[in-house]
Design a protein around this motif. Sequence first.
Motif, short mmCIF file in Angstrom:
data_model
loop_
_atom_site.label_atom_id
_atom_site.label_comp_id
_atom_site.label_asym_id
_atom_site.label_seq_id
_atom_site.Cartn_x
_atom_site.Cartn_y
_atom_site.Cartn_z
N UNK A 52 65.92 -23.82 -49.17
CA UNK A 52 65.73 -24.38 -50.54
C UNK A 52 67.03 -24.38 -51.57
N UNK A 53 66.91 -23.20 -51.67
CA UNK A 53 67.44 -22.15 -52.71
C UNK A 53 68.99 -22.63 -51.93
N UNK A 108 61.57 -18.09 -63.87
CA UNK A 108 62.30 -19.22 -63.44
C UNK A 108 62.71 -18.95 -61.67
N UNK A 109 62.26 -18.48 -60.83
CA UNK A 109 61.84 -18.25 -59.60
C UNK A 109 60.92 -19.33 -58.91
N UNK A 110 60.16 -20.00 -60.13
CA UNK A 110 59.35 -21.70 -59.38
C UNK A 110 60.23 -22.73 -60.11
N UNK A 111 61.36 -22.35 -60.30
CA UNK A 111 62.28 -23.66 -60.39
C UNK A 111 62.42 -24.44 -59.03
N UNK A 112 61.78 -24.64 -58.46
CA UNK A 112 62.71 -25.80 -57.32
C UNK A 112 60.82 -26.88 -56.64
N UNK A 115 58.21 -20.32 -52.96
CA UNK A 115 58.11 -20.83 -51.91
C UNK A 115 56.21 -18.97 -51.85
N UNK A 116 56.25 -18.62 -52.20
CA UNK A 116 55.10 -17.96 -52.45
C UNK A 116 54.09 -17.96 -53.42
N UNK A 117 54.56 -18.47 -54.93
CA UNK A 117 53.58 -19.13 -55.71
C UNK A 117 52.40 -20.33 -55.69
N UNK A 161 53.97 -28.26 -52.71
CA UNK A 161 52.99 -27.40 -51.86
C UNK A 161 52.19 -26.55 -52.76
N UNK A 162 52.65 -26.80 -53.72
CA UNK A 162 51.22 -25.84 -55.28
C UNK A 162 50.64 -28.09 -55.86
N UNK A 163 50.93 -28.85 -55.63
CA UNK A 163 50.51 -30.34 -56.04
C UNK A 163 49.33 -29.55 -57.22
N UNK A 164 48.94 -30.15 -57.33
CA UNK A 164 47.42 -30.39 -58.71
C UNK A 164 47.27 -29.22 -58.97
#
Length: 415
Positions: free
Chosen positions: A49-50, A291-295, A269-271, A301-304
């Motif tokens: 994705x990155x 900043x690794x969250x910013x995708x 992809x891990x969070x 994948x995480x949603x609510x």
Amino acid sequence: MKRLSFVLTILIIMLASASLLTSCTVQPAQPSQPIKIGLIAELTGDRSVVGTSCKNAAELAVKEINDAGGLEISMKKYPVELVVADNASKEDQTISAAQNLITLDNVVAVVGPNASRLAIPASWIAENTKTVLISPWSTSPETTLDTATNAPKKYVFRAAFTDGLQGRAIAAFAWNNLGAKRAAVLYDVDSAYNRVLAEEFKSYFTTGTGDAVIFTGLDGAPVGEIQSIGGGQVVAFESYHTGDQNFTAQLTRIKEANPDLIFLPNYSNEVPLQIQQAKALGVTAPFLGGDGWGSVDLLRQCGADCEGHYFSAHYAADNPSPAAAKFIEAYQSAYGAIPDDVAALTYDSFQLLFSALKSAAKVDREALRGALARVSIDGVTGPIRFQTGTGDPAKNVVILQIKGDKFVWFANTRP
């Protein structure tokens, strides 16, 4: 014989005249040799994705300059050729890609890789071959620093802020804006990015050393109560290894430590899996990210489960500067998506190179390196100039909040 001699004379005169006319005719200008710029992107593997965002932004930047007739250097325009290499998100393929781009393709500079664990080995190839490399997204100090001598690498730059600045900003936000006094951390010990950011957060949260970090709103006024940090506790500092999927043991210990918040300096992809497993264990503390969250990968994948959480970023698509607004419009038109941090930083990396090449006044690796160290631009991610003697820019940190299917701007650090 006289008749034949006369005919031959006329033919010679005609040929000479034709030759003269040809020599006097203005010949079409020969096209300039293209300026080759290499791109190392994570197009496949666990960071695809990155890599896709990076490649999209690189192609957009090159297309814009070529559509304008090329890059003008000393009153001559050169087409720009993008040479793309996929490192498959692997270190060995990163090293091969860097070597091939520099020695076989003879690029004048390399943009990428993005992940710090890949940018670090690539940086050494660039440094040893005296070729400029700009990593758009790598925040680890090791990317631009020779840790053996504690001296900056000469040919390696980045468009992103460093983990030192980011770690301080996140710790200050946790303390001042979220009111946390007890924090827990879960991080990948094998990854330079995750590990260093975790350590920077822990250091600043517990000691408060370094410059004060103040967050501001659009009016420039401070956001949240400003207090000096010192005395915060990191009640759990848990690690895992790259590729792990089960974090139950670490999260159980974190739950037992009863933190006010949990810092996850990990990739998008891990969070989601980490947060979902924590909630399954009954963890109720809020999460905070880097900043690794910013995708958009994280949103899908995480949603609510990620609703309401904050993380640090390089720019805010919903609060853009004029330069950012122009880029966002062009990117959406080309790819049908809002550009993420990686795309914005990649675009800025190319603008830095283009500006430096113009300033250098020639297509030369050494001249480019010298010009890049002095260049200054108003980029998509804000003003960028490199701190004297280093490849690290002085930049702001942005805080975003997850609301529904969007990343929403919350605050900026004060310059």
